[in-house]
Design a protein around this motif. Structure first.
Motif, PDB file in Angstrom:
ATOM      1  N   HIS A   7      41.791  48.285  24.985  1.00 13.33           N
ATOM      2  CA  HIS A   7      41.839  47.996  26.420  1.00 13.33           C
ATOM      3  C   HIS A   7      43.263  47.570  26.754  1.00 13.33           C
ATOM      4  O   HIS A   7      43.847  46.754  26.044  1.00 13.33           O
ATOM      5  CB  HIS A   7      40.853  46.880  26.774  1.00 13.33           C
ATOM      6  N   GLN A  14      45.861  46.129  29.784  1.00 10.73           N
ATOM      7  CA  GLN A  14      46.077  45.544  31.102  1.00 10.73           C
ATOM      8  C   GLN A  14      47.545  45.716  31.447  1.00 10.73           C
ATOM      9  O   GLN A  14      48.420  45.339  30.668  1.00 10.73           O
ATOM     10  CB  GLN A  14      45.724  44.066  31.128  1.00 10.73           C
ATOM     11  N   GLN A  58      50.529  44.947  34.403  1.00  8.20           N
ATOM     12  CA  GLN A  58      50.774  44.107  35.568  1.00  8.20           C
ATOM     13  C   GLN A  58      52.223  44.218  36.009  1.00  8.20           C
ATOM     14  O   GLN A  58      53.145  44.112  35.202  1.00  8.20           O
ATOM     15  CB  GLN A  58      50.435  42.650  35.285  1.00  8.20           C
ATOM     16  N   THR A  93      47.731  44.794  39.363  1.00 13.31           N
ATOM     17  CA  THR A  93      47.164  44.826  38.016  1.00 13.31           C
ATOM     18  C   THR A  93      46.288  46.057  37.863  1.00 13.31           C
ATOM     19  O   THR A  93      45.529  46.391  38.770  1.00 13.31           O
ATOM     20  CB  THR A  93      46.318  43.565  37.750  1.00 13.31           C
ATOM     21  N   SER A  94      46.394  46.742  36.736  1.00  7.95           N
ATOM     22  CA  SER A  94      45.555  47.902  36.413  1.00  7.95           C
ATOM     23  C   SER A  94      44.999  47.737  35.016  1.00  7.95           C
ATOM     24  O   SER A  94      45.621  47.119  34.159  1.00  7.95           O
ATOM     25  CB  SER A  94      46.362  49.208  36.470  1.00  7.95           C
ATOM     26  N   PHE A  95      43.816  48.310  34.802  1.00  5.43           N
ATOM     27  CA  PHE A  95      43.157  48.272  33.496  1.00  5.43           C
ATOM     28  C   PHE A  95      42.869  49.690  33.051  1.00  5.43           C
ATOM     29  O   PHE A  95      42.369  50.492  33.825  1.00  5.43           O
ATOM     30  CB  PHE A  95      41.852  47.473  33.576  1.00  5.43           C
ATOM     31  N   GLN A 147      41.554  52.078  29.427  1.00  3.76           N
ATOM     32  CA  GLN A 147      40.911  52.030  28.114  1.00  3.76           C
ATOM     33  C   GLN A 147      41.259  53.281  27.331  1.00  3.76           C
ATOM     34  O   GLN A 147      41.361  54.356  27.898  1.00  3.76           O
ATOM     35  CB  GLN A 147      39.401  51.940  28.339  1.00  3.76           C
ATOM     36  N   GLU A 180      39.617  55.472  32.779  1.00  7.37           N
ATOM     37  CA  GLU A 180      40.189  54.617  33.803  1.00  7.37           C
ATOM     38  C   GLU A 180      39.053  53.964  34.559  1.00  7.37           C
ATOM     39  O   GLU A 180      38.090  54.614  34.931  1.00  7.37           O
ATOM     40  CB  GLU A 180      41.031  55.485  34.730  1.00  7.37           C
ATOM     41  N   ASP A 181      39.136  52.645  34.780  1.00  3.49           N
ATOM     42  CA  ASP A 181      38.022  51.996  35.459  1.00  3.49           C
ATOM     43  C   ASP A 181      38.249  51.833  36.962  1.00  3.49           C
ATOM     44  O   ASP A 181      37.409  51.273  37.650  1.00  3.49           O
ATOM     45  CB  ASP A 181      37.667  50.662  34.802  1.00  3.49           C
ATOM     46  N   GLN A 201      39.887  49.922  38.813  1.00  4.04           N
ATOM     47  CA  GLN A 201      39.865  48.591  39.396  1.00  4.04           C
ATOM     48  C   GLN A 201      41.272  48.051  39.544  1.00  4.04           C
ATOM     49  O   GLN A 201      41.531  46.880  39.310  1.00  4.04           O
ATOM     50  CB  GLN A 201      39.009  47.652  38.551  1.00  4.04           C
ATOM     51  N   SER A 202      42.186  48.922  39.957  1.00  2.32           N
ATOM     52  CA  SER A 202      43.550  48.476  40.205  1.00  2.32           C
ATOM     53  C   SER A 202      43.533  47.572  41.428  1.00  2.32           C
ATOM     54  O   SER A 202      42.853  47.829  42.400  1.00  2.32           O
ATOM     55  CB  SER A 202      44.456  49.679  40.463  1.00  2.32           C
TER      56      SER A 202
END
Length: 107
Positions: free
Chosen positions: A78, A80, A82, A89-91, A93, A98-99, A101-102
């Motif tokens: 995972h 993160q 920033q 912030t982006s996450f 995997q 890509e989730d 949830q930026s």
């Protein structure tokens, strides 16, 4: 091997697999806004961790692929990202998922 960019975000990441004697590793190329401090934190579900900070872009050190360097073959990494200037912030995997949830703070 993969490219991820959160919708509407300025942070992006490309995954590059090592070849030849570096086949047990992968690398990340992370791009942010020019001149902005960018931070990346990688955490595997197996406890593997690494982090980097730079301005505008990051080219990571070698990262052990799952199944190598003592890591289990089914490990999931995972990441993160920033932008330390804007707080965006982006996450992401790996294997790449890509989730979306930026979060970019409102101005």
């Amino acid at each position: 091997q993969g490219y991820c960019k959160a919708t509407g975000g300025s942070l992006s990441v490309s995954k590059i697999d090592g070849m030849g004697s570096m086949d047990n590793y992968y690398y990340l190329s992370i791009m942010g806004e020019v001149g902005h401090s960018v931070r990346a934190v990688l955490q595997g579900n197996d406890g593997y961790t690494m982090d980097w900070t730079n301005y505008g872009s990051i080219w990571t050190d070698k990262i052990h692929k799952p199944g190598h360097g003592g890591r289990p073959a089914d490990a999931i990494d995972h990441l993160q990202l920033q932008d330390m200037t804007t707080g965006e912030t982006s996450f992401v995997q790996f294997p790449c998922k890509e989730d979306h949830q930026s979060k970019r703070p409102s101005q």
